[in-house]
Design a protein around this motif. Sequence first.
Motif, PDB file in Angstrom:
ATOM      1  N   GLY A  96       0.873  -1.108  -0.087  1.00 47.92           N
ATOM      2  CA  GLY A  96       0.159   0.018   0.011  1.00 47.92           C
ATOM      3  C   GLY A  96       0.810   1.294   0.047  1.00 47.92           C
ATOM      4  O   GLY A  96       1.899   1.095   0.231  1.00 47.92           O
ATOM      5  N   GLY A  97       0.253   2.579  -0.399  1.00 48.72           N
ATOM      6  CA  GLY A  97       0.973   3.549  -0.149  1.00 48.72           C
ATOM      7  C   GLY A  97       0.006   4.641  -0.855  1.00 48.72           C
ATOM      8  O   GLY A  97      -1.138   4.740  -1.047  1.00 48.72           O
ATOM      9  N   SER A  98       0.566   5.742  -1.135  1.00 44.40           N
ATOM     10  CA  SER A  98      -0.099   7.074  -1.816  1.00 44.40           C
ATOM     11  C   SER A  98       0.591   7.156  -3.114  1.00 44.40           C
ATOM     12  O   SER A  98       1.723   7.187  -3.454  1.00 44.40           O
ATOM     13  N   VAL A  99      -0.538   7.123  -4.077  1.00 46.76           N
ATOM     14  CA  VAL A  99      -0.255   7.462  -5.558  1.00 46.76           C
ATOM     15  C   VAL A  99      -0.981   8.550  -5.938  1.00 46.76           C
ATOM     16  O   VAL A  99      -2.138   8.899  -5.544  1.00 46.76           O
ATOM     17  N   GLN A 100      -0.847   8.899  -7.255  1.00 52.17           N
ATOM     18  CA  GLN A 100      -1.527   9.904  -7.847  1.00 52.17           C
ATOM     19  C   GLN A 100      -2.641   9.078  -8.893  1.00 52.17           C
ATOM     20  O   GLN A 100      -2.469   7.996  -9.194  1.00 52.17           O
ATOM     21  N   GLU A 101      -3.516   9.776  -9.202  1.00 54.54           N
ATOM     22  CA  GLU A 101      -4.800   9.225 -10.137  1.00 54.54           C
ATOM     23  C   GLU A 101      -4.001   8.970 -11.349  1.00 54.54           C
ATOM     24  O   GLU A 101      -3.147   9.563 -11.979  1.00 54.54           O
ATOM     25  N   GLN A 133      -2.779  -6.246  -8.823  1.00 59.70           N
ATOM     26  CA  GLN A 133      -2.231  -5.133  -9.619  1.00 59.70           C
ATOM     27  C   GLN A 133      -3.099  -4.066  -9.954  1.00 59.70           C
ATOM     28  O   GLN A 133      -4.224  -4.436 -10.601  1.00 59.70           O
ATOM     29  N   MET A 134      -3.140  -2.942  -9.602  1.00 63.45           N
ATOM     30  CA  MET A 134      -4.205  -1.942  -9.732  1.00 63.45           C
ATOM     31  C   MET A 134      -3.473  -1.113 -10.685  1.00 63.45           C
ATOM     32  O   MET A 134      -2.434  -0.285 -10.684  1.00 63.45           O
ATOM     33  N   ASN A 135      -4.056  -0.722 -11.878  1.00 64.61           N
ATOM     34  CA  ASN A 135      -3.744   0.144 -12.928  1.00 64.61           C
ATOM     35  C   ASN A 135      -4.899   1.304 -12.923  1.00 64.61           C
ATOM     36  O   ASN A 135      -6.052   1.130 -12.566  1.00 64.61           O
ATOM     37  N   SER A 136      -4.550   2.420 -13.527  1.00 64.30           N
ATOM     38  CA  SER A 136      -5.611   3.438 -13.895  1.00 64.30           C
ATOM     39  C   SER A 136      -6.275   3.681 -12.501  1.00 64.30           C
ATOM     40  O   SER A 136      -7.439   4.139 -12.517  1.00 64.30           O
ATOM     41  N   LEU A 137      -5.383   3.890 -11.316  1.00 63.37           N
ATOM     42  CA  LEU A 137      -6.337   4.062 -10.139  1.00 63.37           C
ATOM     43  C   LEU A 137      -6.962   5.434 -10.034  1.00 63.37           C
ATOM     44  O   LEU A 137      -6.565   6.456 -10.443  1.00 63.37           O
ATOM     45  N   LYS A 138      -8.064   5.536  -9.532  1.00 68.26           N
ATOM     46  CA  LYS A 138      -8.860   6.654  -9.344  1.00 68.26           C
ATOM     47  C   LYS A 138      -9.051   6.888  -7.821  1.00 68.26           C
ATOM     48  O   LYS A 138      -8.681   6.107  -6.941  1.00 68.26           O
ATOM     49  N   SER A 139      -9.469   8.345  -7.324  1.00 75.20           N
ATOM     50  CA  SER A 139      -9.590   8.650  -6.230  1.00 75.20           C
ATOM     51  C   SER A 139     -10.467   7.800  -5.354  1.00 75.20           C
ATOM     52  O   SER A 139     -10.375   7.437  -4.028  1.00 75.20           O
ATOM     53  N   GLY A 146      -6.771 -10.320   6.626  1.00 76.12           N
ATOM     54  CA  GLY A 146      -5.405  -9.863   7.119  1.00 76.12           C
ATOM     55  C   GLY A 146      -5.744  -8.424   7.925  1.00 76.12           C
ATOM     56  O   GLY A 146      -6.843  -8.270   8.284  1.00 76.12           O
ATOM     57  N   GLN A 147      -4.564  -7.861   8.152  1.00 77.94           N
ATOM     58  CA  GLN A 147      -4.773  -6.672   8.807  1.00 77.94           C
ATOM     59  C   GLN A 147      -5.049  -5.513   8.101  1.00 77.94           C
ATOM     60  O   GLN A 147      -5.184  -4.319   8.328  1.00 77.94           O
ATOM     61  N   GLY A 148      -4.776  -5.729   6.719  1.00 81.15           N
ATOM     62  CA  GLY A 148      -4.845  -4.413   5.803  1.00 81.15           C
ATOM     63  C   GLY A 148      -3.905  -3.644   5.474  1.00 81.15           C
ATOM     64  O   GLY A 148      -2.849  -3.522   6.005  1.00 81.15           O
ATOM     65  N   THR A 149      -3.877  -3.091   4.081  1.00 77.21           N
ATOM     66  CA  THR A 149      -2.917  -2.232   3.668  1.00 77.21           C
ATOM     67  C   THR A 149      -3.558  -0.872   3.169  1.00 77.21           C
ATOM     68  O   THR A 149      -4.508  -1.101   2.324  1.00 77.21           O
ATOM     69  N   GLN A 150      -3.118   0.216   3.391  1.00 79.05           N
ATOM     70  CA  GLN A 150      -3.771   1.382   3.057  1.00 79.05           C
ATOM     71  C   GLN A 150      -3.444   1.893   1.465  1.00 79.05           C
ATOM     72  O   GLN A 150      -1.978   1.882   1.358  1.00 79.05           O
ATOM     73  N   VAL A 151      -4.229   2.197   0.627  1.00 83.70           N
ATOM     74  CA  VAL A 151      -4.028   2.707  -0.505  1.00 83.70           C
ATOM     75  C   VAL A 151      -4.674   4.214  -0.681  1.00 83.70           C
ATOM     76  O   VAL A 151      -5.935   4.210  -0.403  1.00 83.70           O
ATOM     77  N   THR A 152      -3.978   4.971  -0.989  1.00 82.05           N
ATOM     78  CA  THR A 152      -4.496   6.516  -1.212  1.00 82.05           C
ATOM     79  C   THR A 152      -4.149   6.964  -2.472  1.00 82.05           C
ATOM     80  O   THR A 152      -3.246   7.058  -2.787  1.00 82.05           O
ATOM     81  N   VAL A 153      -5.268   7.429  -3.093  1.00 76.64           N
ATOM     82  CA  VAL A 153      -5.218   7.938  -4.386  1.00 76.64           C
ATOM     83  C   VAL A 153      -5.655   9.170  -4.424  1.00 76.64           C
ATOM     84  O   VAL A 153      -6.782   9.657  -4.036  1.00 76.64           O
ATOM     85  N   SER A 154      -4.599  10.138  -4.859  1.00 77.40           N
ATOM     86  CA  SER A 154      -5.122  11.732  -4.846  1.00 77.40           C
ATOM     87  C   SER A 154      -4.919  12.323  -6.369  1.00 77.40           C
ATOM     88  O   SER A 154      -4.107  11.664  -6.864  1.00 77.40           O
TER      89      SER A 154
END
Length: 123
Positions: A9-14, A82-88, A115-123
């Motif tokens: 997980g992590g922070s990515v741009q749209e 695999q997550m592509n073309s991520l949106k907010s 599981g415990q989860g992993t955060q994905v933030t799309v901005s």
Amino acid sequence: DVQLVESGGGSVQEGESRRLSCAVSGYAWDRYCVGWVRQAPGKEVEWVSSIDDTSTRTYYADSVKGRFTISLDSAKNTVYLQMNSLKSEDTALYYCATDPIGVLVVAGTCFGHWGQGTQVTVS
């Protein structure tokens, strides 16, 4: 007991991509399904994707179909998303989930154990 450990997980741009991983151990079932669910802030849990243990069948929510790809490395007992073309609207806490294959066959679901989860933030 089955254990699931997510990472990636992590922070990515749209429009960007991200790959989540989940290492699974402690299976007590001969056959199983594994996949992902997510929960956005203030929203209910949403099933995202599942795969059977032979990688024969994959399943996707309409909201991610065509953008996300699930895969399983059975030798490593690791499932990937695999997550592509991520949106907010993909921003959420992503949980790896698993169940005996019979649950998927009978109920069409695969998220009895998380599981415990992993955060994905799309901005």
